[in-house]
Design an enzyme around this catalytic site. Structure first.
Site, PDB file in Angstrom:
ATOM      1  N   LYS A 168     -12.788  -1.269   7.178  1.00  0.00           N
ATOM      2  CA  LYS A 168     -12.137  -2.251   8.065  1.00  0.00           C
ATOM      3  C   LYS A 168     -12.524  -1.988   9.519  1.00  0.00           C
ATOM      4  CE  LYS A 168      -8.529  -1.950   4.705  1.00  0.00           C
ATOM      5  NZ  LYS A 168      -8.867  -3.025   3.795  1.00  0.00           N
ATOM      6  N   ASP A 178      -1.554   6.950   6.133  1.00  0.00           N
ATOM      7  CA  ASP A 178      -2.657   6.101   5.677  1.00  0.00           C
ATOM      8  C   ASP A 178      -2.945   5.123   6.820  1.00  0.00           C
ATOM      9  OD1 ASP A 178      -4.328   4.209   4.588  1.00  0.00           O
ATOM     10  OD2 ASP A 178      -2.999   3.636   2.936  1.00  0.00           O
ATOM     11  N   TRP A 203       0.825  -1.215   0.000  1.00  0.00           N
ATOM     12  CA  TRP A 203       0.000   0.000   0.000  1.00  0.00           C
ATOM     13  C   TRP A 203       0.853   1.258   0.000  1.00  0.00           C
ATOM     14  CZ3 TRP A 203      -4.335  -0.402  -2.123  1.00  0.00           C
ATOM     15  CH2 TRP A 203      -5.086  -1.580  -1.994  1.00  0.00           C
TER      16      TRP A 203
END
Ligand code: PMP
Length: 361
Positions: free
Chosen positions: A196, A172, A102
């Site tokens: 999530k 992030d 990511w």
């Protein structure tokens, strides 16, 4: 009703109590005679949800008046571009700490917008840890430093955030937001897709320091300016109202569960159960992460062969556990154990792991 033990990486399980409340309020939201999905985002009911969610979020994170919480769209993937569009000044550079898939994506996307550099990368070692402080080389005048708090695919997590001096720090936090206490005041901007730890997919939470927002570029389209959403309390255009409503219920649930301190402890014990099963198996299970960078959210490991991994997945599924296959790019097993999962479910998986390694080791 049948339910499974849900280890999906995202979208992932929601607190059962929240789902029950959603169900109870679905047709008639608190006496309004309609569902929250059917009413205006300018209604007093929705405005109340929107402002409650912002203040609750700030309270849980422990950030003060100098911050805004925005509920927007586009996912973390949009933020990969939106952050540099807003904050990477022409001629300047942003520093990226590359710890997994990511962070790589965030870096590559920012590179389409402006000049970026890798201030550290753990790619060579196969993304098994975050960089040590001595391995991080920051530029003196970076527009910002970006890191990925938890690498969802590799199962790597920062347990101590690096000192970046007075450079703005952007994170992030898609896969570990509100899962443990953090000093959120250290960050100039935090972003996270909701799917999530926060609620259903479709909402992106952005927590931004107002003084930094004041320095953002005005030369980008209106919808992409974080300042637009701040000025309009996340109501510039039609927001994902149902998602923000569920997110607000999740925030209430976190608060009632004892806040980040209590959740952090619970998440730690859940992860420990699985890492203990790995460590106890005498190399039958091989954890991907180095112990000091092990994720409390995504526990990643391999078995001695792909055949055994397939068997593990098939047998665990028969035992009611789903979502345990590793990301398609890395294979193996990944147990995603976000906030909504209880200790008992991790205990069930740990027992299954112990039994499976005894039978097949
Ligand atoms: N960053 C991280 C750490 C993620 O886990 C994900 C999604 N799994 C993303 C970014 C991309 O998020 P989205 O799909 O919301 O764009």
């Amino acid at each position: 009703m049948s339910t499974v033990l849900n280890f999906n990486a995202g979208p992932s399980m929601l607190p059962p109590a929240v789902l029950q409340q959603v169900q109870a309020e679905l047709r008639d939201y608190r006496g309004s005679g309609m569902s929250i999905m059917e009413m205006s985002h300018r209604s007093k009911e929705y405005e109340a949800i929107n402002s409650h969610a912002e203040s609750m979020f700030k309270q849980l994170l422990g950030v003060g008046e100098g911050y805004r919480v925005l509920f927007i769209q586009g996912g973390a993937s949009m933020a990969f571009a939106q952050v540099p569009m807003n904050f990477l000044k022409p001629g300047d550079t942003a520093d990226y700490l590359i710890t997994g898939a990511w962070a790589e994506k965030a870096y590559q996307e920012a590179a389409t917008v402006g000049s970026v550099r890798e201030a550290a990368s753990t790619k060579e070692g196969g993304y098994r840890c975050v960089p040590r402080p001595a391995e991080i080389r920051l530029s003196p005048n970076a527009s910002y430093v970006h890191l990925t708090s938890n690498e969802t695919i590799q199962g790597i997590q920062w347990h101590t955030y690096p000192d970046v001096g007075d450079r703005p720090l952007v994170v992030d936090m898609s896969s570990d937001i509100l899962s443990r206490p953090v000093d959120a005041n250290r960050f100039a901007l935090i972003y996270a897709g909701a799917q999530k730890n926060l609620g259903p997919a479709g909402v992106t939470a952005v927590i931004v320091r107002e003084s930094w927002l004041g320095q953002a570029s005005q030369r980008i389209p209106t919808m992409l300016r974080y300042a637009t959403h701040a000025k309009n309390n996340s109501l510039y255009n039609t927001p994902p109202t149902f998602g923000v409503y569920v997110l607000d219920l999740v925030l209430e649930w976190i608060s009632k569960s004892g806040g980040l301190e209590a959740l952090g402890e619970r998440n730690h014990s859940k992860a420990e159960l699985l890492y203990e099963a790995i460590d106890r198996s005498k190399n039958f299970y091989r954890g991907h992460a180095e112990p000091e960078s092990r994720s409390m959210m995504n526990v990643t490991f391999r078995l001695p062969s792909e055949t055994l991994e397939k068997q593990f997945l098939a047998e665990s599924q028969k035992a009611g556990m789903v979502g345990l296959a590793g990301h398609r790019s890395v294979g193996g097993i990944r147990a995603s154990i976000y906030n909504a999962m209880d200790v008992g479910t991790c205990q069930t998986l740990a027992s299954f792991m112990n039994d499976f390694s005894r039978r097949n080791g």
